[in-house]
Design a protein around this motif. Structure first.
Motif, PDB file in Angstrom:
ATOM      1  N   GLU A   1       9.307  11.892   2.911  1.00 48.87           N
ATOM      2  CA  GLU A   1      10.103  11.769   4.132  1.00 48.87           C
ATOM      3  C   GLU A   1       9.247  11.995   5.385  1.00 48.87           C
ATOM      4  OE1 GLU A   1      13.278  10.868   4.189  1.00 48.87           O
ATOM      5  OE2 GLU A   1      13.241  10.694   2.010  1.00 48.87           O
ATOM      6  N   ASP A   2       7.932  11.890   5.231  1.00 47.01           N
ATOM      7  CA  ASP A   2       7.017  12.141   6.336  1.00 47.01           C
ATOM      8  C   ASP A   2       7.019  10.962   7.297  1.00 47.01           C
ATOM      9  OD1 ASP A   2       4.948  12.718   8.068  1.00 47.01           O
ATOM     10  OD2 ASP A   2       3.572  13.419   6.509  1.00 47.01           O
ATOM     11  N   GLN A   3       7.835  11.058   8.360  1.00 48.17           N
ATOM     12  CA  GLN A   3       7.953   9.960   9.320  1.00 48.17           C
ATOM     13  C   GLN A   3       6.678   9.792  10.139  1.00 48.17           C
ATOM     14  OE1 GLN A   3      10.340   8.074   8.999  1.00 48.17           O
ATOM     15  NE2 GLN A   3      12.325   9.032   8.753  1.00 48.17           N
ATOM     16  N   GLN A   4       5.957  10.895  10.364  1.00 52.62           N
ATOM     17  CA  GLN A   4       4.711  10.796  11.116  1.00 52.62           C
ATOM     18  C   GLN A   4       3.687   9.962  10.354  1.00 52.62           C
ATOM     19  OE1 GLN A   4       3.014  14.529  12.376  1.00 52.62           O
ATOM     20  NE2 GLN A   4       1.175  13.586  13.212  1.00 52.62           N
ATOM     21  N   LEU A   5       3.648  10.139   9.030  1.00 53.41           N
ATOM     22  CA  LEU A   5       2.732   9.358   8.208  1.00 53.41           C
ATOM     23  C   LEU A   5       3.089   7.875   8.280  1.00 53.41           C
ATOM     24  CD1 LEU A   5       0.388   9.388   6.163  1.00 53.41           C
ATOM     25  CD2 LEU A   5       2.096   9.697   4.358  1.00 53.41           C
ATOM     26  N   ALA A   6       4.379   7.579   8.259  1.00 52.50           N
ATOM     27  CA  ALA A   6       4.821   6.187   8.365  1.00 52.50           C
ATOM     28  C   ALA A   6       4.425   5.589   9.713  1.00 52.50           C
ATOM     29  CB  ALA A   6       6.338   6.113   8.185  1.00 52.50           C
ATOM     30  N   GLU A   7       4.577   6.367  10.785  1.00 46.12           N
ATOM     31  CA  GLU A   7       4.189   5.891  12.105  1.00 46.12           C
ATOM     32  C   GLU A   7       2.682   5.640  12.161  1.00 46.12           C
ATOM     33  OE1 GLU A   7       4.400   7.251  16.817  1.00 46.12           O
ATOM     34  OE2 GLU A   7       5.516   8.366  15.299  1.00 46.12           O
TER      35      GLU A   7
ATOM     36  N   LEU B   1       8.543   0.666   4.298  1.00 52.26           N
ATOM     37  CA  LEU B   1       9.781   0.928   3.577  1.00 52.26           C
ATOM     38  C   LEU B   1       9.607   2.176   2.724  1.00 52.26           C
ATOM     39  CD1 LEU B   1      10.838  -2.634   2.334  1.00 52.26           C
ATOM     40  CD2 LEU B   1      11.902  -1.304   4.161  1.00 52.26           C
ATOM     41  N   SER B   2      10.714   2.860   2.506  1.00 50.41           N
ATOM     42  CA  SER B   2      10.699   4.007   1.609  1.00 50.41           C
ATOM     43  C   SER B   2      10.715   3.529   0.168  1.00 50.41           C
ATOM     44  CB  SER B   2      11.923   4.890   1.880  1.00 50.41           C
ATOM     45  OG  SER B   2      12.067   5.856   0.855  1.00 50.41           O
ATOM     46  N   LYS B   3      10.090   4.302  -0.711  1.00 48.08           N
ATOM     47  CA  LYS B   3      10.110   3.965  -2.133  1.00 48.08           C
ATOM     48  C   LYS B   3      11.481   4.172  -2.755  1.00 48.08           C
ATOM     49  CE  LYS B   3       5.430   4.225  -3.984  1.00 48.08           C
ATOM     50  NZ  LYS B   3       4.523   4.929  -4.917  1.00 48.08           N
ATOM     51  N   THR B   4      12.410   4.729  -1.983  1.00 47.84           N
ATOM     52  CA  THR B   4      13.761   4.891  -2.500  1.00 47.84           C
ATOM     53  C   THR B   4      14.523   3.568  -2.503  1.00 47.84           C
ATOM     54  OG1 THR B   4      14.584   5.481  -0.288  1.00 47.84           O
ATOM     55  CG2 THR B   4      13.893   7.288  -1.725  1.00 47.84           C
ATOM     56  N   VAL B   5      13.976   2.550  -1.834  1.00 46.63           N
ATOM     57  CA  VAL B   5      14.624   1.239  -1.841  1.00 46.63           C
ATOM     58  C   VAL B   5      14.593   0.683  -3.263  1.00 46.63           C
ATOM     59  CG1 VAL B   5      12.530  -0.097  -1.365  1.00 46.63           C
ATOM     60  CG2 VAL B   5      14.755  -0.987  -0.665  1.00 46.63           C
ATOM     61  N   ARG B   6      15.622  -0.051  -3.617  1.00 46.47           N
ATOM     62  CA  ARG B   6      15.659  -0.637  -4.958  1.00 46.47           C
ATOM     63  C   ARG B   6      14.488  -1.605  -5.133  1.00 46.47           C
ATOM     64  NH1 ARG B   6      20.115  -2.635  -3.089  1.00 46.47           N
ATOM     65  NH2 ARG B   6      19.602  -4.699  -3.922  1.00 46.47           N
ATOM     66  N   PRO B   7      13.793  -1.551  -6.256  1.00 47.01           N
ATOM     67  CA  PRO B   7      12.650  -2.451  -6.474  1.00 47.01           C
ATOM     68  C   PRO B   7      13.006  -3.917  -6.281  1.00 47.01           C
ATOM     69  CG  PRO B   7      12.680  -0.750  -8.147  1.00 47.01           C
ATOM     70  CD  PRO B   7      13.962  -0.602  -7.386  1.00 47.01           C
TER      71      PRO B   7
ATOM     72  N   VAL C   1       8.925  -5.542   9.243  1.00 42.85           N
ATOM     73  CA  VAL C   1      10.047  -4.893   8.572  1.00 42.85           C
ATOM     74  C   VAL C   1       9.849  -3.387   8.656  1.00 42.85           C
ATOM     75  CG1 VAL C   1      11.205  -4.520   6.376  1.00 42.85           C
ATOM     76  CG2 VAL C   1      10.411  -6.807   6.975  1.00 42.85           C
ATOM     77  N   VAL C   2      10.867  -2.683   9.131  1.00 48.98           N
ATOM     78  CA  VAL C   2      10.766  -1.230   9.267  1.00 48.98           C
ATOM     79  C   VAL C   2      12.008  -0.578   8.674  1.00 48.98           C
ATOM     80  CG1 VAL C   2      10.557   0.713  10.867  1.00 48.98           C
ATOM     81  CG2 VAL C   2       9.379  -1.436  11.363  1.00 48.98           C
ATOM     82  N   ASP C   3      11.792   0.455   7.876  1.00 53.54           N
ATOM     83  CA  ASP C   3      12.886   1.222   7.290  1.00 53.54           C
ATOM     84  C   ASP C   3      13.822   1.722   8.396  1.00 53.54           C
ATOM     85  OD1 ASP C   3      13.834   4.207   6.520  1.00 53.54           O
ATOM     86  OD2 ASP C   3      13.744   2.965   4.735  1.00 53.54           O
TER      87      ASP C   3
ATOM     88  N   VAL D   1       0.830  -1.202   0.000  1.00 53.27           N
ATOM     89  CA  VAL D   1       0.000   0.000   0.000  1.00 53.27           C
ATOM     90  C   VAL D   1       0.866   1.255   0.000  1.00 53.27           C
ATOM     91  CG1 VAL D   1      -1.795   1.290   1.215  1.00 53.27           C
ATOM     92  CG2 VAL D   1      -1.823  -1.215   1.255  1.00 53.27           C
ATOM     93  N   ASP D   2       0.645   2.089  -1.014  1.00 53.48           N
ATOM     94  CA  ASP D   2       1.315   3.389  -1.068  1.00 53.48           C
ATOM     95  C   ASP D   2       0.590   4.342  -0.114  1.00 53.48           C
ATOM     96  OD1 ASP D   2       2.776   5.643  -1.840  1.00 53.48           O
ATOM     97  OD2 ASP D   2       1.389   6.103  -3.463  1.00 53.48           O
ATOM     98  N   LEU D   3       1.333   5.075   0.706  1.00 54.00           N
ATOM     99  CA  LEU D   3       0.710   5.945   1.706  1.00 54.00           C
ATOM    100  C   LEU D   3       0.209   7.262   1.117  1.00 54.00           C
ATOM    101  CD1 LEU D   3       3.045   5.448   4.804  1.00 54.00           C
ATOM    102  CD2 LEU D   3       0.907   4.280   4.229  1.00 54.00           C
ATOM    103  N   SER D   4       0.821   7.729   0.036  1.00 49.17           N
ATOM    104  CA  SER D   4       0.458   9.037  -0.528  1.00 49.17           C
ATOM    105  C   SER D   4      -0.555   8.862  -1.650  1.00 49.17           C
ATOM    106  CB  SER D   4       1.709   9.753  -1.037  1.00 49.17           C
ATOM    107  OG  SER D   4       2.643   9.917   0.000  1.00 49.17           O
TER     108      SER D   4
END
Length: 208
Positions: free
Chosen positions: A83-89, A100-106, A122-124, A51-54
């Motif tokens: 980079e919204d850490q509050q949204l991730a929390e 995970l951040s979308k910056t991770v390699r696919p 699993v947590v970034d 699930v994408d958060l944005s």
């Protein structure tokens, strides 16, 4: 299943997982709409949801809540390109089993997905550092209410000292020490010394 309003990313992720990890993952469906997430989980009996958060207008956190409320057994990996850490929390509190951040390699997503499917989380690393840092900080209101004597007392109490020892160390009577301990517990909002010691440990008061 994949819930993401960036169709190019979602399609690329599906192709990657199908091509390189087809023995582990079968993509049951994709949607760009938060409102369809829970229904899609049901229709394809999904074990995992990415699930994408944005995702306007409701956001991915709403999708996570919907999925978990209707299908609590479905494991969820939340992804974010911000980079919204509050949204991730918020996503983790809503029931996500990983972030995970979308910056991770696919091509690095398959192992975290397998880990989540196995029942682990699993947590970034960046989010984990933020969460650990925030849990170690006592509320500002608590610190503001404490005097230097309170901090000294909190440290002594947290090391397991008895009232008589505390009185001797702080150069007061034992009766006064009892009153000071009771006042400190009230300021900290805890009911006993053990809880006060636990709060001191989480707050970093004992680190020095």
């Amino acid at each position: 299943m994949i819930v993401d309003d960036h169709e190019l990313f979602a399609e690329g992720l599906e192709l990657l997982l199908t091509r390189d990890w087809g023995e582990k993952f079968v993509i049951g469906g994709r949607t760009t709409f938060v409102e369809e997430a829970a229904e899609l989980v049901a229709s394809c009996n999904a074990d995992l949801a990415i699930v994408d958060l944005s995702m306007p207008p409701l956001g991915g956190v709403a999708a996570i809540r919907h999925i978990k409320s209707r299908h609590p057994g479905t494991r969820i990996l939340a992804l974010s390109g911000t980079e919204d850490q509050q949204l991730a929390e918020e996503a983790l509190r809503a029931g996500a089993d990983g972030f995970l951040s979308k910056t991770v390699r696919p091509d690095a997503l398959a192992e975290p997905l397998a880990t989540i499917a196995a029942g682990l989380r699993v947590v970034d690393p960046g989010l984990l550092d933020t969460l650990l840092s925030s849990t170690r900080k006592p509320a500002a209101a608590i610190l503001d209410s404490l005097t230097p004597a309170d901090l000294t007392l909190w440290t002594l109490l947290s090391t397991g000292m008895e009232t008589a020892e505390i009185a001797n160390r702080m150069l007061v009577s034992e009766r006064t020490a009892k009153r000071m301990v009771a006042s400190l517990l009230n300021k900290l909002g805890v009911s006993n010394r053990i809880a006060a010691a636990a709060l001191a440990g989480r707050s970093g008061i004992l680190d020095d």
